[in-house]
Write a protein that holds these residues in place. Structure first.
Motif, PDB file in Angstrom:
ATOM      1  N   TYR A   1      -4.104   3.126  -7.781  1.00  0.00           N
ATOM      2  CA  TYR A   1      -3.319   2.220  -7.045  1.00  0.00           C
ATOM      3  C   TYR A   1      -3.166   2.692  -5.830  1.00  0.00           C
ATOM      4  O   TYR A   1      -2.914   4.158  -5.489  1.00  0.00           O
ATOM      5  N   THR A   2      -3.029   1.791  -4.904  1.00  0.00           N
ATOM      6  CA  THR A   2      -2.558   2.332  -3.454  1.00  0.00           C
ATOM      7  C   THR A   2      -1.736   1.305  -2.849  1.00  0.00           C
ATOM      8  O   THR A   2      -1.809  -0.115  -3.087  1.00  0.00           O
ATOM      9  N   PRO A   3      -0.939   1.584  -1.974  1.00  0.00           N
ATOM     10  CA  PRO A   3      -0.102   0.545  -1.254  1.00  0.00           C
ATOM     11  C   PRO A   3      -0.768  -0.241   0.008  1.00  0.00           C
ATOM     12  O   PRO A   3      -0.376  -1.270   0.333  1.00  0.00           O
ATOM     13  N   ALA A   4      -1.897   0.296   0.312  1.00  0.00           N
ATOM     14  CA  ALA A   4      -2.599  -0.407   1.281  1.00  0.00           C
ATOM     15  C   ALA A   4      -3.216  -1.650   0.941  1.00  0.00           C
ATOM     16  O   ALA A   4      -3.907  -1.738  -0.058  1.00  0.00           O
ATOM     17  N   GLY A   5      -2.980  -2.657   1.650  1.00  0.00           N
ATOM     18  CA  GLY A   5      -3.272  -3.913   1.347  1.00  0.00           C
ATOM     19  C   GLY A   5      -2.362  -4.874   0.508  1.00  0.00           C
ATOM     20  O   GLY A   5      -2.675  -6.068   0.586  1.00  0.00           O
ATOM     21  N   VAL A   6      -1.343  -4.166  -0.064  1.00  0.00           N
ATOM     22  CA  VAL A   6      -0.142  -5.168  -0.826  1.00  0.00           C
ATOM     23  C   VAL A   6       0.140  -6.351   0.210  1.00  0.00           C
ATOM     24  O   VAL A   6       0.683  -6.062   1.561  1.00  0.00           O
ATOM     25  N   GLY A   7       0.263  -7.484  -0.179  1.00  0.00           N
ATOM     26  CA  GLY A   7       0.946  -8.547   0.603  1.00  0.00           C
ATOM     27  C   GLY A   7      -0.018  -9.159   1.566  1.00  0.00           C
ATOM     28  O   GLY A   7       0.466  -9.893   2.446  1.00  0.00           O
ATOM     29  N   THR A   8      -1.372  -8.757   1.528  1.00  0.00           N
ATOM     30  CA  THR A   8      -2.432  -9.335   2.251  1.00  0.00           C
ATOM     31  C   THR A   8      -3.521 -10.223   1.444  1.00  0.00           C
ATOM     32  O   THR A   8      -3.591  -9.734   0.169  1.00  0.00           O
ATOM     33  N   LEU A   9      -4.383 -10.318   1.969  1.00  0.00           N
ATOM     34  CA  LEU A   9      -5.686 -11.052   1.365  1.00  0.00           C
ATOM     35  C   LEU A   9      -6.370  -9.990   0.731  1.00  0.00           C
ATOM     36  O   LEU A   9      -6.990 -10.428  -0.313  1.00  0.00           O
ATOM     37  N   VAL A  10      -6.437  -8.809   0.951  1.00  0.00           N
ATOM     38  CA  VAL A  10      -6.963  -7.554   0.326  1.00  0.00           C
ATOM     39  C   VAL A  10      -6.596  -7.593  -1.134  1.00  0.00           C
ATOM     40  O   VAL A  10      -7.423  -7.556  -1.961  1.00  0.00           O
ATOM     41  N   ALA A  11      -5.069  -7.701  -1.290  1.00  0.00           N
ATOM     42  CA  ALA A  11      -4.701  -7.994  -2.685  1.00  0.00           C
ATOM     43  C   ALA A  11      -4.608  -9.200  -3.592  1.00  0.00           C
ATOM     44  O   ALA A  11      -4.796  -9.565  -4.738  1.00  0.00           O
TER      45      ALA A  11
ATOM     46  N   ALA B   1     -18.200 -19.268   1.449  1.00  0.00           N
ATOM     47  CA  ALA B   1     -19.035 -19.503   0.269  1.00  0.00           C
ATOM     48  C   ALA B   1     -18.853 -18.489  -1.024  1.00  0.00           C
ATOM     49  O   ALA B   1     -18.682 -18.996  -2.277  1.00  0.00           O
ATOM     50  N   VAL B   2     -18.445 -17.305  -0.650  1.00  0.00           N
ATOM     51  CA  VAL B   2     -17.837 -16.184  -1.732  1.00  0.00           C
ATOM     52  C   VAL B   2     -16.485 -15.596  -1.102  1.00  0.00           C
ATOM     53  O   VAL B   2     -16.677 -15.090   0.023  1.00  0.00           O
ATOM     54  N   ALA B   3     -15.529 -15.837  -1.767  1.00  0.00           N
ATOM     55  CA  ALA B   3     -14.307 -14.985  -1.253  1.00  0.00           C
ATOM     56  C   ALA B   3     -13.805 -14.046  -2.295  1.00  0.00           C
ATOM     57  O   ALA B   3     -14.144 -13.732  -3.509  1.00  0.00           O
ATOM     58  N   SER B   4     -13.105 -12.984  -1.881  1.00  0.00           N
ATOM     59  CA  SER B   4     -12.759 -12.015  -2.652  1.00  0.00           C
ATOM     60  C   SER B   4     -11.635 -12.150  -3.628  1.00  0.00           C
ATOM     61  O   SER B   4     -10.960 -13.271  -3.348  1.00  0.00           O
ATOM     62  N   PRO B   5     -11.832 -11.749  -4.971  1.00  0.00           N
ATOM     63  CA  PRO B   5     -11.143 -12.127  -6.152  1.00  0.00           C
ATOM     64  C   PRO B   5      -9.618 -11.482  -5.813  1.00  0.00           C
ATOM     65  O   PRO B   5      -9.617 -10.356  -5.246  1.00  0.00           O
ATOM     66  N   PRO B   6      -8.383 -11.839  -6.483  1.00  0.00           N
ATOM     67  CA  PRO B   6      -7.382 -11.232  -6.481  1.00  0.00           C
ATOM     68  C   PRO B   6      -7.217 -10.127  -7.426  1.00  0.00           C
ATOM     69  O   PRO B   6      -8.043  -9.878  -7.995  1.00  0.00           O
ATOM     70  N   LYS B   7      -6.327  -9.056  -6.845  1.00  0.00           N
ATOM     71  CA  LYS B   7      -6.396  -7.902  -7.558  1.00  0.00           C
ATOM     72  C   LYS B   7      -5.249  -7.808  -8.075  1.00  0.00           C
ATOM     73  O   LYS B   7      -4.289  -7.922  -7.858  1.00  0.00           O
ATOM     74  N   GLU B   8      -5.209  -6.808  -9.302  1.00  0.00           N
ATOM     75  CA  GLU B   8      -3.684  -6.358  -9.830  1.00  0.00           C
ATOM     76  C   GLU B   8      -2.953  -5.721  -9.128  1.00  0.00           C
ATOM     77  O   GLU B   8      -3.201  -4.888  -8.509  1.00  0.00           O
ATOM     78  N   VAL B   9      -1.730  -5.949  -9.033  1.00  0.00           N
ATOM     79  CA  VAL B   9      -0.759  -5.335  -8.429  1.00  0.00           C
ATOM     80  C   VAL B   9       0.635  -4.902  -9.312  1.00  0.00           C
ATOM     81  O   VAL B   9       0.876  -5.855 -10.292  1.00  0.00           O
ATOM     82  N   ARG B  10       0.908  -3.693  -9.212  1.00  0.00           N
ATOM     83  CA  ARG B  10       1.798  -3.283 -10.143  1.00  0.00           C
ATOM     84  C   ARG B  10       3.005  -2.510  -9.290  1.00  0.00           C
ATOM     85  O   ARG B  10       2.849  -2.113  -8.143  1.00  0.00           O
ATOM     86  N   GLU B  11       4.306  -2.335  -9.712  1.00  0.00           N
ATOM     87  CA  GLU B  11       5.361  -1.746  -9.209  1.00  0.00           C
ATOM     88  C   GLU B  11       5.541  -0.232  -9.766  1.00  0.00           C
ATOM     89  O   GLU B  11       5.732  -0.232 -10.887  1.00  0.00           O
ATOM     90  N   PHE B  12       5.668   0.701  -8.780  1.00  0.00           N
ATOM     91  CA  PHE B  12       5.835   2.067  -9.433  1.00  0.00           C
ATOM     92  C   PHE B  12       6.872   2.640  -8.465  1.00  0.00           C
ATOM     93  O   PHE B  12       6.893   2.542  -7.177  1.00  0.00           O
ATOM     94  N   GLY B  13       8.130   2.966  -8.962  1.00  0.00           N
ATOM     95  CA  GLY B  13       9.319   3.346  -8.107  1.00  0.00           C
ATOM     96  C   GLY B  13       9.746   2.319  -7.078  1.00  0.00           C
ATOM     97  O   GLY B  13      10.367   2.874  -6.063  1.00  0.00           O
ATOM     98  N   GLY B  14       9.873   1.094  -7.568  1.00  0.00           N
ATOM     99  CA  GLY B  14      10.238   0.385  -6.667  1.00  0.00           C
ATOM    100  C   GLY B  14       9.566  -0.204  -5.635  1.00  0.00           C
ATOM    101  O   GLY B  14       9.563  -0.916  -4.547  1.00  0.00           O
ATOM    102  N   ARG B  15       8.100   0.310  -5.668  1.00  0.00           N
ATOM    103  CA  ARG B  15       7.086  -0.153  -4.667  1.00  0.00           C
ATOM    104  C   ARG B  15       5.900  -0.660  -5.176  1.00  0.00           C
ATOM    105  O   ARG B  15       5.526  -0.152  -6.103  1.00  0.00           O
ATOM    106  N   SER B  16       5.369  -1.632  -4.655  1.00  0.00           N
ATOM    107  CA  SER B  16       4.174  -2.380  -4.955  1.00  0.00           C
ATOM    108  C   SER B  16       2.756  -1.809  -4.650  1.00  0.00           C
ATOM    109  O   SER B  16       2.879  -1.180  -3.597  1.00  0.00           O
ATOM    110  N   TYR B  17       1.820  -1.654  -5.546  1.00  0.00           N
ATOM    111  CA  TYR B  17       0.682  -0.998  -5.321  1.00  0.00           C
ATOM    112  C   TYR B  17      -0.460  -1.960  -5.675  1.00  0.00           C
ATOM    113  O   TYR B  17      -0.391  -2.461  -6.845  1.00  0.00           O
TER     114      TYR B  17
END
Length: 260
Positions: A118-128, A143-159
């Motif tokens: 898990y990383t905070p980089a990309g949270v809230g963007t098209l990356v996630a 033609a092909v787009a990236s799929p959504p990724k799992e986002v979880r919260e740890f210590g009050g912050r999203s990853y």
């Protein structure tokens, strides 16, 4: 234990069509150009390449790209390569772009046997959230787009959850290496090279200086030989071939002053 092969051509001989490659380097620094050129001569096609960028026009991975040999690229920077940008926008190549630190950690995790992190980089963007264009259609639509990724919260912050990267082969360049595959990288060339070497199931290393086992202080080894399967010793001419991507100069401090 002697992992030295006679030539770069021999080292890449079993890299066939459709293989996946992790390739070290950043810009023109630390790029395994001799191994890439040997792969170009071999003629392998349909390659998946994982690298920070895709070389420059006519240099490094840029040679494979211009010849239409790369089917998919994973990296963090399209960079100065106009042909890379053209192929991407024309729908001729699939491109997965990601934050540079995420790319580095996905490679490291692959080499360390960690399936995901898990990383905070990309949270809230098209990356996630998904929707990044991986491949365009000829009419400019996605033609092909990236799929959504799992986002979880740890210590009050999203990853966001990112999966590790492993590849069939890895191509790297080192300043020094011994016959057992222990490698030392020079300054900025120690960029993505160790990480790519770890991620490859079979790692090929071109070395500017080949030494005997024991000549490298164990404490000075940047990458242990356990990660390297083949070593190619470069000629002095090959080792000295280090072009500068962008030459920037400035006048000397005493320029224009009289001599007195």
């Amino acid at each position: 234990m002697d992992k030295v092969v006679a030539s770069a051509a021999e080292a890449v001989a079993d890299i066939g069509d459709g293989a996946s490659l992790a390739v070290g380097g950043f810009g023109l620094c630390g790029v395994p150009t001799v191994l890439i050129d040997a792969l170009f001569e071999r003629g392998s096609r349909g390659l998946t390449v994982v690298s920070n960028n895709c070389g420059l026009d006519g240099r490094g991975l840029g040679r494979l790209l211009a010849a239409g040999r790369i089917a998919r690229a994973m990296g963090s920077y399209v960079g100065e390569n106009k042909e890379f940008a053209r192929q991407y926008l024309a729908g001729e190549i699939e491109v997965e772009l990601m934050p540079q630190g995420t790319l580095a950690e996905r490679l490291r995790a692959g080499g360390a046997g960690i399936p995901a992190f898990y990383t905070p980089a990309g949270v809230g963007t098209l990356v996630a959230e998904g929707g990044l264009p991986w491949r365009y259609a000829p009419d400019g639509s996605v033609a092909v787009a990236s799929p959504p990724k799992e986002v979880r919260e740890f210590g009050g912050r999203s990853y966001v959850l990112e999966e590790a990267i492993t590849t069939d082969f890895a191509l790297v360049r080192a300043a020094k290496g011994d016959r057992h595959g222990n490698l030392v990288f020079d300054k900025a060339a120690r960029n993505f090279n160790p990480l790519c070497a770890m991620a490859g199931r079979i790692t090929l290393a071109e070395v500017e200086e080949l030494v005997e086992p024991g000549e490298i202080d164990p404490d000075a080894v940047h990458l242990p030989g356990v990660f390297v399967q083949r070593v190619v010793a470069l000629t002095p001419e090959q080792a000295a071939d280090k072009p500068i991507e962008k030459r920037t100069t400035r006048p000397a401090p005493d320029a224009g002053k009289g001599v007195g």
